[in-house]
Design a protein around this motif. Structure first.
Motif, PDB file in Angstrom:
ATOM      1  N   SER A 221      89.481  93.593 -30.748  1.00  0.00           N
ATOM      2  CA  SER A 221      89.132  93.025 -32.053  1.00  0.00           C
ATOM      3  C   SER A 221      87.899  93.697 -32.644  1.00  0.00           C
ATOM      4  O   SER A 221      87.816  93.883 -33.867  1.00  0.00           O
TER       5      SER A 221
ATOM      6  N   SER B 154      80.513  95.657 -30.181  1.00  0.00           N
ATOM      7  CA  SER B 154      80.995  94.970 -28.974  1.00  0.00           C
ATOM      8  C   SER B 154      80.412  93.563 -28.918  1.00  0.00           C
ATOM      9  O   SER B 154      79.210  93.380 -29.130  1.00  0.00           O
ATOM     10  N   GLN B 155      81.253  92.597 -28.609  1.00  0.00           N
ATOM     11  CA  GLN B 155      80.761  91.238 -28.406  1.00  0.00           C
ATOM     12  C   GLN B 155      79.901  91.216 -27.150  1.00  0.00           C
ATOM     13  O   GLN B 155      78.751  90.814 -27.188  1.00  0.00           O
ATOM     14  N   SER B 156      80.478  91.677 -26.041  1.00  0.00           N
ATOM     15  CA  SER B 156      79.814  91.549 -24.738  1.00  0.00           C
ATOM     16  C   SER B 156      78.707  92.571 -24.519  1.00  0.00           C
ATOM     17  O   SER B 156      77.766  92.324 -23.773  1.00  0.00           O
TER      18      SER B 156
ATOM     19  N   THR C 261      81.678  96.336 -22.358  1.00  0.00           N
ATOM     20  CA  THR C 261      83.015  96.934 -22.262  1.00  0.00           C
ATOM     21  C   THR C 261      82.893  98.392 -21.807  1.00  0.00           C
ATOM     22  O   THR C 261      82.200  99.197 -22.439  1.00  0.00           O
TER      23      THR C 261
ATOM     24  N   ALA D 174      91.176  89.349 -19.999  1.00  0.00           N
ATOM     25  CA  ALA D 174      89.817  88.965 -19.628  1.00  0.00           C
ATOM     26  C   ALA D 174      88.949  89.264 -20.826  1.00  0.00           C
ATOM     27  O   ALA D 174      89.287  90.096 -21.661  1.00  0.00           O
TER      28      ALA D 174
HETATM   29  C1  G6P Z   1      88.820  92.324 -24.521  1.00  0.00           C
HETATM   30  C2  G6P Z   1      88.834  90.966 -25.191  1.00  0.00           C
HETATM   31  C3  G6P Z   1      88.878  91.140 -26.708  1.00  0.00           C
HETATM   32  C4  G6P Z   1      87.720  92.007 -27.179  1.00  0.00           C
HETATM   33  C5  G6P Z   1      87.691  93.352 -26.441  1.00  0.00           C
HETATM   34  C6  G6P Z   1      86.413  94.110 -26.702  1.00  0.00           C
HETATM   35  O1  G6P Z   1      90.044  92.950 -24.691  1.00  0.00           O
HETATM   36  O2  G6P Z   1      89.944  90.200 -24.749  1.00  0.00           O
HETATM   37  O3  G6P Z   1      88.786  89.852 -27.334  1.00  0.00           O
HETATM   38  O4  G6P Z   1      87.835  92.224 -28.551  1.00  0.00           O
HETATM   39  O5  G6P Z   1      87.747  93.138 -25.027  1.00  0.00           O
HETATM   40  O6  G6P Z   1      85.336  93.410 -26.119  1.00  0.00           O
HETATM   41  P1  G6P Z   1      83.844  93.551 -26.583  1.00  0.00           P
HETATM   42  O7  G6P Z   1      83.071  92.642 -25.682  1.00  0.00           O
HETATM   43  O8  G6P Z   1      83.464  94.992 -26.385  1.00  0.00           O
HETATM   44  O9  G6P Z   1      83.783  93.154 -28.007  1.00  0.00           O
END
Ligand code: G6P
Length: 607
Positions: free
Chosen positions: A300, A345-347, A350, A601
């Protein structure tokens, strides 16, 4: 990718480890396990599936001990069975691992030749068996771990405990994150500081390639040569309390309802309320002279970046190259030094995005990251971070973090346009106003639930769904299709509306609903014509539009969902929320596990 945790202290370890695993479950939920030292011996409990299953096992077979390690798994090597669940080990050592040991086959053959007996199909067991062999050869645990680490290729975050050493734990990282937590008479390891937040706020992140030897009194850090390594203890700002659903049925529903708040909070950071102008933190480069931007991300976050690209190109007239991180990192595009790498990136963990960040830096690019986790590896490795203020996102499928990313990217586009002279004050005022109106407009979307539920009935019956959009609404279609796949398991494909006639149109019949994101404006007539072509072939149209677009759509669409009036610049943000709401309603009808969909995940820390 998986979550790992460890504790060495004086308190009962199992409840501490279990609580931390709960906070790490977003990293994977194929199986879970805990090992502790009981009277100097290693004991473990493991269970296939979600953490709750491990909870049931622990209720039946309690696991005492004050030193232990835990793991929640997203399977990479070996099926997601109890047998392959971590911790792995022998009677001498127990290991939990996040990452992939790439040379495991070669090491396994060597270790089997040396007489080690493997019991699982996992790459992780190679680590346990190698350490075991070294221990049998007379090495101390530190010597054995160090000798093993030097042989590993690939990515790892590791935690190990050793029989007969009740006050010892060893952690190591290479390519996967690992935090060391400092408590009072107790020490911790964790994949992230969120896992450790209720246990301690005092965190030191291991540098890539370093390892640490922990007792309950503290830790010593080393590099791969065995030389003492520097470390810095920081105070984490993350909330220690449990994150609840606050009366919502799922975290996803709660997080969808947080959109207005999150957009508002994120914009507040970047828009000066007095002047109504975008104010970015001081950047270590000049937006006016950046020759081009290379945007990359995964999932996303990448689709948010595609919407950002259309804003940056149209408003700031700057060329933006966009590619998913897993491709960009190996594509080796020729990049002139001094360009800007834009990572989203959310996290912030990645693996592909992190690797792309490093390759962009090597190619002489400045690195700007849009991140939700301020204490992440990417945050530490970026030149500048623009924060999304979405708070912890628990549902695996991203919702509020996505719109927070869009809010930041919209502000970045405005600031870049101003720096480059493509946006004047009057234009900035219009765009800023469009953004400031968003929280209110987003809140109005929840009133559309009955219409969206009606559309969901149609989608839920389908095996395949086509999503269409043009311009900045093509990425909205991509996001809508991805969300539907992720949480309802219905096959969905997104196409640029104008491309439909070059293939997908062959799929269209009454059984393939077409979801379109089609606000009024410059591209409306073109999209409407494409939809007409689909309708003429029996396609059932479900269209997200606005009051101006509704009149034309109502004649051809089976279901027209009229979003609040908004400026075209901000419309992709509203439409994204709407397609996410549709996916949620479909998942409810399908009865799937909305917050933890199968095989997924939240943070993917393997390639
Ligand atoms: C996984 C999650 C997604 C997310 C993607 C990127 O596939 O299920 O929802 O968009 O990782 O993660 P990030 O933490 O980098 O945004």
């Amino acid at each position: 990718m998986c979550g790992i945790v460890g504790v060495v202290g004086l308190r009962d370890a199992t409840p501490l480890l279990f609580g931390a695993l709960r906070r790490l479950e977003y990293r994977g939920y194929d199986s879970a396990g805990i090992a502790t030292l009981v009277n100097g011996h290693i004991e473990r409990r493991r269970a296939e599936g979600k953490l709750d299953n491990l909870g049931i096992v622990l209720e039946r077979f309690a696991l005492p001990g004050v030193t232990g390690i835990g793991h929640t798994r997203w399977a990479t090597h070996g099926a997601p069975t109890e047998g392959n669940a971590h911790p792995h080990g022998t009677e001498r050592v127990s290991v939990v691992h996040n990452g992939i040991i790439e040379n495991h086959a070669e090491l396994r053959a060597e270790l089997e030749q040396a007489g080690q007996n493997f019991t699982t199909e996992t790459d992780t067991e190679t680590v346990a068996q190698m350490v075991d062999l070294h221990l049998k050869q007379g090495m101390t645990p530190s010597q054995a771990a160090h000798a093993c680490l030097k042989r590993l290729h690939g990515a790892y975050a590791l935690a190990m405990i050793f029989a007969g050493h009740p006050e010892l734990m060893i952690g190591a990282r290479h390519g996967a994150p690992l935090a060391v937590g400092f408590g009072e008479d107790e020490m911790f390891l964790g994949s992230d500081s969120l896992a450790l937040a209720p246990l301690t706020r005092r965190i030191a992140y291991l540098r890539d390639g370093d390892w640490a030897v922990l007792s309950r009194h503290g830790a010593e850090f080393f590099d791969l040569d065995g030389t003492p390594a520097p470390f810095e203890i920081k105070t984490s700002a993350l909330p220690g309390g449990a994150i609840g659903k606050d009366g919502y049925r799922h975290y996803m529903e709660k997080e969808l309802h947080e959109h207005p708040l999150v957009i508002g909070q994120t914009l507040q950071r970047m828009i000066d309320p007095a002047t109504r102008r975008v104010v970015l933190p001081e950047l270590p480069f000049d937006l006016a002279t950046i020759p081009r931007i290379t945007m990359t991300a995964c999932g996303s976050a990448f689709y948010a970046g595609l919407i950002g690209r259309s804003w940056l190109e149209s408003e700031a007239r700057i060329p933006v190259d966009a590619d998913v991180a897993s491709e960009l990192r190996y594509r080796e595009p020729p990049l002139a030094r001094g360009g800007l790498g834009l990572l989203i990136s959310q996290s912030g963990e990645t693996a592909d995005t992190l690797a792309a960040l490093r390759s962009l830096r090597e190619a002489g690019q400045h690195v700007l990251s849009v991140l939700n986790v301020a204490e992440s590896t990417m945050a530490r490795e970026s030149d500048i971070v623009l924060d999304t203020i979405a708070g912890p996102e628990i549902c695996v499928a991203s919702t509020k973090a996505f719109t927070a990313q869009l809010s930041v990217l919209a502000c970045l586009a405005i600031a870049t346009g101003r720096a480059r002279g493509t946006i004047d004050e009057a234009r900035e005022e219009i765009l800023v106003q469009a953004l400031l109106d968003l929280p209110g407009r987003a809140a109005e979307l929840f009133g559309l639930a009955p219409m969206i539920q009606q559309a969901a009935q149609i989608v839920a019956e389908a095996r395949d769904v086509l999503y269409l959009g043009r311009g900045s609404h093509f990425p909205v279609a991509l996001e809508g299709a991805l969300k539907l796949k992720e949480i309802s398991y219905i096959h969905a494909e997104a196409y640029a509306a104008g491309e439909m006639k070059h293939g997908p149109i062959a799929l269209i019949d009454r059984n393939v609903p077409i979801v379109a994101s089609a606000p009024s404006g410059r591209l409306f007539d073109k999209t409407a014509s494409n939809l007409q072509e689909a309708q003429a072939r029996g396609g059932r149209l479900l269209v997200f539009t606005d009051p101006d677009g509704a009149a034309r759509m109502e004649r051809i669409a089976e279901c027209t969902i009229v979003l609040p009036e908004t400026h075209a610049f901000a419309a992709p943000i509203l439409h994204s929320i709407a397609v996410q709401m549709l996916a949620y309603e479909v998942a409810l009808l399908k009865g799937t596990d909305v917050d933890q969909p199968r095989n997924l995940a939240k943070s993917v820390t393997v390639e």
